[in-house]
Write a protein that holds these residues in place. Structure first.
Motif, PDB file in Angstrom:
ATOM      1  N   VAL A  82     -52.107 -16.534  25.183  1.00  0.00           N
ATOM      2  CA  VAL A  82     -52.057 -17.801  25.911  1.00  0.00           C
ATOM      3  C   VAL A  82     -53.427 -18.479  25.886  1.00  0.00           C
ATOM      4  O   VAL A  82     -53.537 -19.694  25.693  1.00  0.00           O
ATOM      5  CB  VAL A  82     -51.601 -17.567  27.369  1.00  0.00           C
ATOM      6  CG1 VAL A  82     -51.567 -18.882  28.124  1.00  0.00           C
ATOM      7  CG2 VAL A  82     -50.229 -16.938  27.383  1.00  0.00           C
ATOM      8  N   PHE A  83     -54.468 -17.665  26.039  1.00  0.00           N
ATOM      9  CA  PHE A  83     -55.823 -18.219  25.982  1.00  0.00           C
ATOM     10  C   PHE A  83     -56.069 -18.870  24.624  1.00  0.00           C
ATOM     11  O   PHE A  83     -56.540 -20.016  24.538  1.00  0.00           O
ATOM     12  CB  PHE A  83     -56.846 -17.107  26.232  1.00  0.00           C
ATOM     13  CG  PHE A  83     -58.268 -17.559  26.093  1.00  0.00           C
ATOM     14  CD1 PHE A  83     -58.810 -18.457  26.989  1.00  0.00           C
ATOM     15  CD2 PHE A  83     -59.054 -17.087  25.050  1.00  0.00           C
ATOM     16  CE1 PHE A  83     -60.114 -18.886  26.860  1.00  0.00           C
ATOM     17  CE2 PHE A  83     -60.364 -17.512  24.916  1.00  0.00           C
ATOM     18  CZ  PHE A  83     -60.897 -18.413  25.818  1.00  0.00           C
ATOM     19  N   TRP A  84     -55.703 -18.186  23.567  1.00  0.00           N
ATOM     20  CA  TRP A  84     -55.924 -18.719  22.221  1.00  0.00           C
ATOM     21  C   TRP A  84     -55.098 -19.976  21.987  1.00  0.00           C
ATOM     22  O   TRP A  84     -55.551 -20.920  21.337  1.00  0.00           O
ATOM     23  CB  TRP A  84     -55.580 -17.644  21.188  1.00  0.00           C
ATOM     24  CG  TRP A  84     -56.549 -17.590  20.052  1.00  0.00           C
ATOM     25  CD1 TRP A  84     -56.254 -17.726  18.727  1.00  0.00           C
ATOM     26  CD2 TRP A  84     -57.954 -17.377  20.123  1.00  0.00           C
ATOM     27  NE1 TRP A  84     -57.393 -17.616  17.980  1.00  0.00           N
ATOM     28  CE2 TRP A  84     -58.459 -17.410  18.806  1.00  0.00           C
ATOM     29  CE3 TRP A  84     -58.852 -17.186  21.178  1.00  0.00           C
ATOM     30  CZ2 TRP A  84     -59.813 -17.248  18.512  1.00  0.00           C
ATOM     31  CZ3 TRP A  84     -60.198 -17.014  20.885  1.00  0.00           C
ATOM     32  CH2 TRP A  84     -60.653 -17.057  19.570  1.00  0.00           C
ATOM     33  N   ALA A  85     -53.865 -19.983  22.537  1.00  0.00           N
ATOM     34  CA  ALA A  85     -53.015 -21.165  22.380  1.00  0.00           C
ATOM     35  C   ALA A  85     -53.642 -22.370  23.065  1.00  0.00           C
ATOM     36  O   ALA A  85     -53.558 -23.498  22.578  1.00  0.00           O
ATOM     37  CB  ALA A  85     -51.626 -20.888  22.952  1.00  0.00           C
TER      38      ALA A  85
ATOM     39  N   ILE B  36     -57.482 -17.770   8.883  1.00  0.00           N
ATOM     40  CA  ILE B  36     -56.125 -17.599   9.432  1.00  0.00           C
ATOM     41  C   ILE B  36     -56.131 -16.572  10.554  1.00  0.00           C
ATOM     42  O   ILE B  36     -55.546 -16.772  11.616  1.00  0.00           O
ATOM     43  CB  ILE B  36     -55.148 -17.182   8.311  1.00  0.00           C
ATOM     44  CG1 ILE B  36     -54.992 -18.339   7.329  1.00  0.00           C
ATOM     45  CG2 ILE B  36     -53.809 -16.774   8.893  1.00  0.00           C
ATOM     46  CD1 ILE B  36     -54.151 -18.003   6.132  1.00  0.00           C
ATOM     47  N   ALA B  37     -56.843 -15.460  10.281  1.00  0.00           N
ATOM     48  CA  ALA B  37     -56.928 -14.417  11.318  1.00  0.00           C
ATOM     49  C   ALA B  37     -57.558 -14.987  12.583  1.00  0.00           C
ATOM     50  O   ALA B  37     -57.104 -14.721  13.692  1.00  0.00           O
ATOM     51  CB  ALA B  37     -57.743 -13.238  10.796  1.00  0.00           C
ATOM     52  N   GLY B  38     -58.586 -15.809  12.404  1.00  0.00           N
ATOM     53  CA  GLY B  38     -59.254 -16.400  13.553  1.00  0.00           C
ATOM     54  C   GLY B  38     -58.327 -17.290  14.358  1.00  0.00           C
ATOM     55  O   GLY B  38     -58.450 -17.397  15.576  1.00  0.00           O
ATOM     56  N   LEU B  39     -57.382 -17.909  13.653  1.00  0.00           N
ATOM     57  CA  LEU B  39     -56.445 -18.799  14.358  1.00  0.00           C
ATOM     58  C   LEU B  39     -55.330 -18.025  15.050  1.00  0.00           C
ATOM     59  O   LEU B  39     -54.838 -18.431  16.095  1.00  0.00           O
ATOM     60  CB  LEU B  39     -55.832 -19.792  13.363  1.00  0.00           C
ATOM     61  CG  LEU B  39     -56.697 -20.993  12.985  1.00  0.00           C
ATOM     62  CD1 LEU B  39     -56.011 -21.801  11.901  1.00  0.00           C
ATOM     63  CD2 LEU B  39     -56.957 -21.866  14.202  1.00  0.00           C
ATOM     64  N   TRP B  40     -54.890 -16.927  14.442  1.00  0.00           N
ATOM     65  CA  TRP B  40     -53.660 -16.288  14.912  1.00  0.00           C
ATOM     66  C   TRP B  40     -53.838 -14.899  15.510  1.00  0.00           C
ATOM     67  O   TRP B  40     -52.991 -14.448  16.280  1.00  0.00           O
ATOM     68  CB  TRP B  40     -52.650 -16.188  13.752  1.00  0.00           C
ATOM     69  CG  TRP B  40     -52.174 -17.516  13.307  1.00  0.00           C
ATOM     70  CD1 TRP B  40     -52.664 -18.253  12.263  1.00  0.00           C
ATOM     71  CD2 TRP B  40     -51.139 -18.309  13.895  1.00  0.00           C
ATOM     72  NE1 TRP B  40     -51.985 -19.433  12.163  1.00  0.00           N
ATOM     73  CE2 TRP B  40     -51.037 -19.500  13.151  1.00  0.00           C
ATOM     74  CE3 TRP B  40     -50.279 -18.115  14.973  1.00  0.00           C
ATOM     75  CZ2 TRP B  40     -50.124 -20.500  13.463  1.00  0.00           C
ATOM     76  CZ3 TRP B  40     -49.359 -19.101  15.276  1.00  0.00           C
ATOM     77  CH2 TRP B  40     -49.293 -20.281  14.519  1.00  0.00           C
ATOM     78  N   LEU B  41     -54.906 -14.183  15.169  1.00  0.00           N
ATOM     79  CA  LEU B  41     -54.993 -12.759  15.497  1.00  0.00           C
ATOM     80  C   LEU B  41     -54.778 -12.438  16.985  1.00  0.00           C
ATOM     81  O   LEU B  41     -54.005 -11.546  17.309  1.00  0.00           O
ATOM     82  CB  LEU B  41     -56.334 -12.192  15.020  1.00  0.00           C
ATOM     83  CG  LEU B  41     -56.347 -10.667  14.857  1.00  0.00           C
ATOM     84  CD1 LEU B  41     -55.265 -10.235  13.874  1.00  0.00           C
ATOM     85  CD2 LEU B  41     -57.715 -10.211  14.384  1.00  0.00           C
ATOM     86  N   PRO B  42     -55.426 -13.137  17.922  1.00  0.00           N
ATOM     87  CA  PRO B  42     -55.245 -12.758  19.329  1.00  0.00           C
ATOM     88  C   PRO B  42     -53.805 -12.886  19.803  1.00  0.00           C
ATOM     89  O   PRO B  42     -53.406 -12.237  20.765  1.00  0.00           O
ATOM     90  CB  PRO B  42     -56.152 -13.746  20.085  1.00  0.00           C
ATOM     91  CG  PRO B  42     -57.125 -14.197  19.069  1.00  0.00           C
ATOM     92  CD  PRO B  42     -56.391 -14.222  17.775  1.00  0.00           C
ATOM     93  N   ALA B  43     -53.040 -13.750  19.124  1.00  0.00           N
ATOM     94  CA  ALA B  43     -51.659 -13.942  19.553  1.00  0.00           C
ATOM     95  C   ALA B  43     -50.694 -13.037  18.800  1.00  0.00           C
ATOM     96  O   ALA B  43     -49.506 -12.987  19.110  1.00  0.00           O
ATOM     97  CB  ALA B  43     -51.250 -15.399  19.364  1.00  0.00           C
ATOM     98  N   LEU B  44     -51.227 -12.302  17.811  1.00  0.00           N
ATOM     99  CA  LEU B  44     -50.332 -11.541  16.929  1.00  0.00           C
ATOM    100  C   LEU B  44     -49.457 -10.517  17.664  1.00  0.00           C
ATOM    101  O   LEU B  44     -48.242 -10.471  17.415  1.00  0.00           O
ATOM    102  CB  LEU B  44     -51.158 -10.872  15.828  1.00  0.00           C
ATOM    103  CG  LEU B  44     -50.342 -10.397  14.625  1.00  0.00           C
ATOM    104  CD1 LEU B  44     -49.645 -11.580  13.974  1.00  0.00           C
ATOM    105  CD2 LEU B  44     -51.223  -9.672  13.624  1.00  0.00           C
TER     106      LEU B  44
END
Lengths: 278, 312
Positions: A82-85, B36-44
């Motif tokens: 959620v933080f990243w979003a 890409i990892a920087g954009l998506w990794l925390p939400a993976l």
């Protein structure tokens, strides 16, 4: 509406809502209750019986473990996403929204059946195991956490604060400690209580995924209710105790000043006017 | 909160001013991967959970309902839809959902209105009561039914005690299920609709009085038309949730007792617990339940979109 009409309506509602709680409590302290409106005598022996019953102990411990694990997993997966979003990648949001809509819309029996099917197809040896139950419960409960945390982040404008901190040269760990954690604390508290309560009392998922391999508390309660081996008083005790736990958690939340509807209603309100225009 | 909601999407559109883009864009394949990892990794992890444990199971049920031993087939659907027992389960579930939702609306809407006009302190006490009741469900609530309306239940004994020969509705009967379902759903309905009661502004009633309207006229011409979409939305939500309830239904109707009042959820649970050769039937029933829930939820969204115009 006239004053008298209002009184009658509200009075009837209170009786309707309180009566089951009173009845269950009386059942938990009754010796015999067969003929009169109130029990013939009172005792605490059922509480002792529950405390020493190894099956109940196992069920309670398993439900506690389930609720704790699910809460930890949901904190670990939802908060970063959620933080990243909010801060880096807005394209994450629609994915989470779709995911959160599923447990909200679909009956949990159906989701449980779908998961059971998939596990049976791809990893049959995992069927009915505790880890599968934990993971499935985490998936189903995550929206409660998401709504709570996302609400907290939206209310404070976390994206702007993070940006400001970066401009000032704050390191990521500082941002996490000084900005993110303080902001989401209330949301995490609300989410934790909701996820814990839902996971502790969940029946449909456990019934479909676990069957009769082992007990969680609701599974044990269902057996105690439907089998006629006279464990109804013990059932009453466990109902009272789990209700008290739930009540204490809800009271704690209210005391923190977050008395919003602590239930599925929280999810529905995402769509209602208080937060609606999306 | 609404202001933030409307502001943030603008702020988050990709643009050169975002802090993450201050670094020069990477060009190599490795750099692209990192990006890409920087954009998506925390939400993976969350995305994986959603995909594997929510989306995939739902899809697998839909696909599975169109298969039999030979491959693609609509045979399972025909066999479910044409069978008496399954028809009865579908109709009973729909009827139960509609009955519960309607009763919730009739009771809950006036209650929500009254509570929405209370002073904050009293309102908070009521909200707390409804929150607690709305969360008391499942097996515990099923047991409470027996304790109150069972053959030796509290209320049964009380009524029989004054000499009236009264037999309470059996928990597995339609009426019994309705009484049980109402317990959690009336509070939920009230909690859901209280915020929308703010749509009806107090000065409209004053304006109506100035125009010498009676209270009944006000409600017929102003109050109900404004609140109707919210109330309809609440009805749809309670309907959706009611047809999906399993724990309470199981506690009230019992495992094998799904015969007396057949419900889709009970049928699914029964089949899965007892009869592995009939899994395909549970599969089709699940998809039917899914379809009903999704349609009802879509209607809910549309209704609500129409309703919120009073808040602009």
């Amino acid at each position: 509406m006239s004053t008298a009409g209002r009184r009658i309506l509200l009075g009837a509602i209170v009786v309707y809502l309180i009566l089951p709680l009173v009845a269950v409590f009386l059942y938990s302290v009754a010796t015999v209750w067969q003929s009169r409106i109130l029990p013939d005598g009172y005792t605490l022996e059922h509480y002792v019986a529950v405390a020493v019953d190894p099956r109940v102990q196992g069920a309670v411990l398993r439900s506690l473990a389930l609720a704790v694990l699910v809460t930890l997993i949901d904190i670990a997966i939802v908060v970063p996403a959620v933080f990243w979003a909010r801060v880096r990648n807005p394209r994450i949001r629609p994915i989470i929204e779709v995911g959160a809509a599923i447990p909200f819309a679909l009956p949990w029996v159906v989701i449980a059946f779908g998961i059971d099917r998939l596990v049976g197809e791809w990893a049959p040896s995992w069927q009915t195991t505790f880890p599968v139950l934990v993971l499935a419960q985490s998936a189903i409960a995550f929206p409660f956490f998401y709504w709570a945390v996302d609400g907290a982040m939206a209310a404070t404008g976390i994206a702007r604060l993070t940006e400001a901190a970066e401009t000032c040269g704050a390191r990521p760990i500082q941002i996490l400690r000084r900005i993110v954690l303080p902001i989401i604390r209330t949301g995490v508290a609300t989410g934790t209580v909701l996820v814990f309560a839902v996971s502790f009392g969940e029946f449909a998922l456990a019934r479909i995924l676990v069957g009769s391999s082992y007990d969680t508390l609701p599974l044990w309660q269902a057996q105690a209710l439907l089998r006629t081996d006279d464990q109804l008083n013990e059932l009453a005790v466990t109902t009272v105790l789990s209700f008290l736990v739930l009540f204490a958690l809800a009271a704690w939340l209210v005391a923190r000043g977050r008395s919003s509807g602590a239930s599925l209603a929280a999810g529905a309100q995402v769509g209602t006017p208080t937060e609606a225009p999306r | 909160m609404a202001t933030h909601e409307t502001v943030t999407p603008d702020r988050m559109t990709p643009g050169p001013t975002r802090a993450g883009d201050l670094l020069p864009p990477a060009r190599s394949a490795f750099g692209r991967l990192r990006e890409i990892a920087g954009l998506w990794l925390p939400a993976l992890p969350l995305i994986l959970v959603i995909a594997l444990l929510l989306l995939a199971p739902a899809l697998s049920l839909v696909i599975g309902s169109f298969r039999d031993a030979s491959g693609f087939s609509i045979d399972p659907w025909i066999r479910v839809i044409t069978r008496r027992g399954d028809q009865a389960a579908i109709l009973t579930s729909l009827a139960l959902g509609a009955t519960v939702a309607t009763l919730c609306t009739l009771v809950g809407a006036p209650v929500a209105w009254v509570i929405s006009r209370m002073l904050p302190g009293r309102r908070a006490a009521w909200l707390a009561l409804f929150t607690v009741a709305g969360n008391f469900g499942g097996i515990g609530l099923g047991f409470a039914y027996y304790a109150i309306l069972g053959t030796v239940g509290m209320l049964t004994l009380a009524i029989q005690g004054v000499g009236i020969d009264w037999v309470p509705p059996r928990p597995s009967s339609f009426g019994g299920l309705v009484i049980g379902y109402l317990y959690t759903n009336v509070p939920l309905f009230v909690l859901l609709t209280i915020p929308s009661m703010g749509a009806l502004r107090d000065d409209w009633w004053e304006a109506a009085q100035v125009a010498s309207a009676t209270r009944a006229q006000f409600w017929r011409r102003v109050g109900l038309p404004v609140l109707a979409p919210f109330i309809a939305a609440g009805w749809l939500l309670i309907f959706t949730w009611s047809i999906g309830i399993y724990g309470l239904a199981y506690a009230l109707a019992g495992g094998g007792a799904a015969m007396t009042t057949p419900l889709i959820t009970l049928r699914i649970g029964d089949i899965l617990a007892t009869d592995f050769t009939e899994t395909w039937r549970a599969n089709v029933l699940s998809v039917i339940l899914m379809a009903i829930a999704i349609l009802s939820l879509l209607a809910y969204r549309v209704t609500l979109r129409r309703a919120v115009r009073w808040f602009r």
